[in-house]
Enzyme design. Structure first.
Site, PDB file in Angstrom:
ATOM      1  N   ASP A 160       0.839  -1.197   0.000  1.00  0.00           N
ATOM      2  CA  ASP A 160       0.000   0.000   0.000  1.00  0.00           C
ATOM      3  C   ASP A 160       0.875   1.248   0.000  1.00  0.00           C
ATOM      4  O   ASP A 160       2.084   1.179   0.247  1.00  0.00           O
ATOM      5  CB  ASP A 160      -0.933  -0.009   1.218  1.00  0.00           C
ATOM      6  CG  ASP A 160      -0.175  -0.145   2.525  1.00  0.00           C
ATOM      7  OD1 ASP A 160       0.533   0.805   2.894  1.00  0.00           O
ATOM      8  OD2 ASP A 160      -0.284  -1.211   3.184  1.00  0.00           O
ATOM      9  N   GLU A 180      21.795 -22.296 -19.115  1.00  0.00           N
ATOM     10  CA  GLU A 180      20.887 -21.445 -18.322  1.00  0.00           C
ATOM     11  C   GLU A 180      21.657 -20.302 -17.674  1.00  0.00           C
ATOM     12  O   GLU A 180      21.193 -19.161 -17.637  1.00  0.00           O
ATOM     13  CB  GLU A 180      20.202 -22.285 -17.232  1.00  0.00           C
ATOM     14  CG  GLU A 180      19.086 -23.146 -17.764  1.00  0.00           C
ATOM     15  CD  GLU A 180      18.576 -24.160 -16.748  1.00  0.00           C
ATOM     16  OE1 GLU A 180      17.425 -24.582 -16.887  1.00  0.00           O
ATOM     17  OE2 GLU A 180      19.337 -24.538 -15.822  1.00  0.00           O
TER      18      GLU A 180
END
Ligand code: GLA
Length: 735
Positions: free
Chosen positions: A534, A614
């Site tokens: 928030d 990777e």
């Protein structure tokens, strides 16, 4: 710009594209006359109409006039009890037990710069950026003063509000409700959009037409919650991403909140946003005051995209207090999903050593480094390094991490205590619990009573010791359960309705202390992922772990929903191992990378388990992020398609504010054979410029904005496609 017409008690707030107006009428009632696209001004109370409405009483001051009723007028801040039966902004219990207040205009004042709120998060703004209007209302009988604060950020089209209630009388009054914002709009035909979900699936937008009566979302969990977010939108039925009128309202608060919208009997609408009235009762002795959290409003008549970008810009420049500013933050690797509680110093150094060659710069040690913490059922509260796992303390570990050329970050969960801890054995009354009842457990832990200073001081001192024992440049402040059994041993029974809010104030105070004592520390907020995402937390923690769900495909939804109110640079996002631990889904490294890059970007995996190919992909990914971080972190954000709608892909773009550079990202859905051809229409580009796409062909901006870019066909699920666009200066023939 604030236009103060004292003679007519008319107050007009102009931002670049919007106008907001209030007027104190003949009875001193502050009416809300207009909020919408910018108009020239003048007295917009001409828009209001009066008639005799049955069962809508007339205030005493109106004498025998039957056409004046508070029940039908657009109000700026409405107290209960005086004949306005819609959701109140303020409910006051007087010394005599009455619940009626009549707020009347007293004075108005304009101040340069943006007001601040002591102990509460708030947008900040210097004189060149913002102005403040303070309107004082009074209830003569209660001698209650209500100050309405408005911060006007002209360039951002942002208006903030907060309210201070002062008891100037001789008796004690109690606030049963004190909202931060009330917004009355004409017409009832609005849609309400809220951002809802659950742990690991937060902030999914939900849109519904306003029905007659009140509809609301909120939290009574003590945090703003995974379930609903203190951000809501009221919009026209036709409003969409690029068109239509909408109002975004954000509460900068991290505790219980309520966002309630009401469609009234006469087709007007009201939005009220503030602390949830549940278990809220604030006692104001004579002379005492109460300040509400801040709320922020943005209106856009160009749809949600423009609204979001206004919030994003304002949050980035006038709410976040980020020690890095616009500088790139280090790419991090977090140990959690790689080790959980099972590690020692060698294992951590091994993880870090595998990360450094890939360009990863910050190693974050997550849970499990303190007290007797070998699982999540013990140790919280004991903030001393577990020397069995980390001999020589943090100092020794950090030295080894730094020798790899990396900086160091640490996980903490200061608000919690396990019953199996030294702290709880010494101070059982420091946990929230109701006398005579055993407290509920959540993740085997209890919540410390952060409304109490001695509790905060103790925890703070321990944390400070740890953080001073080595060079810690990042802290992840976690919070892993909802509040229950909310009762404080330090407050009298009539003040127990203050505990929830005092708890939040306590959290803010601790975070502020941390910021002051460690000004270069980057703090990331977290509450089981996004349970406290928030605007309040963002003032203290400029980034928040968006969700415990690191699945790239689910993250498309979570980050999409979050982006309506909050900028991408605030969304904690990491690439994690595949198949994903929360969903079991497999997604390519490219897809996981593209999604995490639209947030703070980091990794949450053991690179030692990755193949050489990777690792090479990761190294390139990190390099790509570093090269484009300015665009990803400070560019304007465009939601190009919605992951909630049926379609072949989800796409979004980051565009530089001057429109000359853009990074477009696209992730396909689960695929089908013989897919149709599609083009992706871009946004935010300059139609008059030509763009070089991925270092190849030139494309005219106007064509990309209208016809779009043809998307190649992909085989396989959840594939990623990134387009980097750069404007070229000379207008050369395109294609
Ligand atoms: C929460 C956080 C995770 C991790 C764990 C540690 O769930 O959201 O990222 O830090 O706690 O216990």
């Amino acid at each position: 710009m604030i236009v103060l017409d004292k003679e007519h008690k008319l107050f007009t707030l102009h931002t670049q594209n919007t106008t907001y107006q209030m007027k104190a009428d003949a009875y001193g009632v502050l009416l809300h006359t207009y909020y919408g696209p910018r108009v020239r001004g003048g007295d917009l109370s001409c828009l209001l109409q009066y008639t005799d409405r049955s069962f809508s009483p007339n205030p005493n001051a109106a004498g025998t006039c039957r056409t004046y009723s508070l029940d039908v007028l657009p109000r700026e801040y409405a107290a209960s009890g005086g004949g306005d039966f819609r959701i109140p902004s303020l409910e006051v219990e007087g010394p005599d037990g009455s619940h009626t207040a009549s707020l009347r205009f007293a004075e108005a004042q304009v101040r340069p710069g943006k007001y601040a709120l002591e102990g509460l998060p708030a947008f900040f703004g210097a004189e060149a950026e913002a102005d403040t209007l303070v309107i004082t209302l009074e209830d003569a009988a209660l001698q209650l003063q209500v100050e309405l604060f408005y911060g006007v950020f002209e360039a951002h089209d942002l208006i903030t509000r907060a309210v201070r209630v002062v008891n100037r009388g001789e008796g004690t009054v109690r606030l049963r409700q004190a909202a931060s914002l009330c917004l009355d709009l004409p017409g009832g035909d609005w849609d309400l959009i809220t951002f809802d979900g659950r742990h690991v699936m937060e902030r999914c937008p939900s849109r519904a037409p306003l029905r007659p009566g009140v509809q609301s979302v909120g939290s009574v969990r003590g945090t703003s919650s995974h379930q609903h977010n203190p951000f809501a939108i009221l919009c026209g039925r036709e409003a969409g991403e690029e068109h239509g009128l909408c109002y975004g309202a954000m509460l900068l608060y991290s505790g219980n909140f309520q966002a309630a919208a009401e469609r009234s009997q006469f087709e007007s609408s009201r939005l009220v946003l503030g602390i949830h009235p549940y278990h809220f009762c604030w006692t104001l002795d004579p002379g005492a005051s109460f300040t509400t959290p801040e709320a922020a409003l943005v209106c856009s008549n160009q749809g949600f995209g423009a609204m979001s970008r206004r919030f994003h810009r304002a949050i980035r420049s006038n709410l976040l207090r980020d020690p890095y500013g616009d500088r790139r933050k280090p790419v991090l690797v977090n140990s959690w999903e790689a080790t959980y509680f099972d590690f020692d110093a060698d294992k951590l150094v091994e993880l870090a050593a595998a990360s450094a060659p890939l360009g990863v710069e910050l190693f974050v040690l997550d849970d499990g480094w303190f007290g007797a913490r070998d699982s999540d059922s013990s140790g919280l509260g004991d903030w001393t390094v577990n020397e069995r796992k980390l001999p020589g303390g943090l100092e020794a570990l950090v030295a080894r991490i730094q020798a790899l050329g990396m900086s160091f970050g640490l996980w903490v969960e200061p608000e919690m205590v396990n019953e199996d801890s030294e702290l709880y054995r010494a101070h059982p009354d420091w946990a929230l619990s109701v006398p005579g009842r055993g407290p509920s457990r959540g993740r085997a832990q209890l919540v410390l009573d952060f409304s109490r200073k001695e509790v905060r001081d103790h925890i703070y001192a321990a944390l400070k010791r740890v953080l001073s024992s080595a060079e810690v440049s990042y802290v992840k402040w976690d919070m892993n359960r909802s509040l229950t059994d909310v009762w404080s041993a330090a407050l009298a029974s009539e003040r127990q309705g203050e505990v929830y809010h005092r708890y939040v104030l306590g959290v803010y105070e601790m975070l502020e202390r941390l910021r002051q004592d460690f000004p270069n520390l980057l703090i990331e907020g977290c509450s089981g992922g996004g349970g406290r995402f928030d605007g309040g937390m963002l003032y203290y923690t400029p980034q928040i772990w968006c969700s415990d769900n690191t699945d790239a495909v689910d993250r498309l939804r979570i980050q999409y929903g979050t982006s309506f109110g909050y900028p991408p640079c605030t969304m904690g996002a990491h690439v994690s191992a595949t198949p994903n631990e929360q969903t079991g889904r497999t997604a390519s490294l490219e897809t996981r990378g593209a999604v995490a890059m639209s947030g703070t970007f980091g990794y949450e995996m053991d690179f030692g388990k990755s193949s050489p190919e990777e690792r090479e992909t990761i190294r390139k990914q990190v390099e790509f992020f570093k090269k484009h971080h300015h665009l990803l972190q400070t560019g304007d954000y465009y939601r190009l398609t919605s992951p909630f709608q049926e379609g072949p892909y989800t796409a979004w773009a980051h565009v530089s504010p001057d429109g000359r550079e853009a990074l477009v990202n696209l992730v396909t859905g689960s695929t089908h054979a013989a897919l149709p051809f599609t083009s992706l229409r871009l946004q935010g580009l300059d139609p008059n410029l030509d763009y070089r796409v991925n270092g190849g062909k030139l494309w005219p901006g106007d064509v990309l904005l209208t016809a779009g870019y043809p998307i190649p066909l992909f085989l396989g699920d959840y594939q990623t496609f990134q387009l980097y666009l750069e404007a070229v200066d000379a207008s050369s023939p395109a294609f």
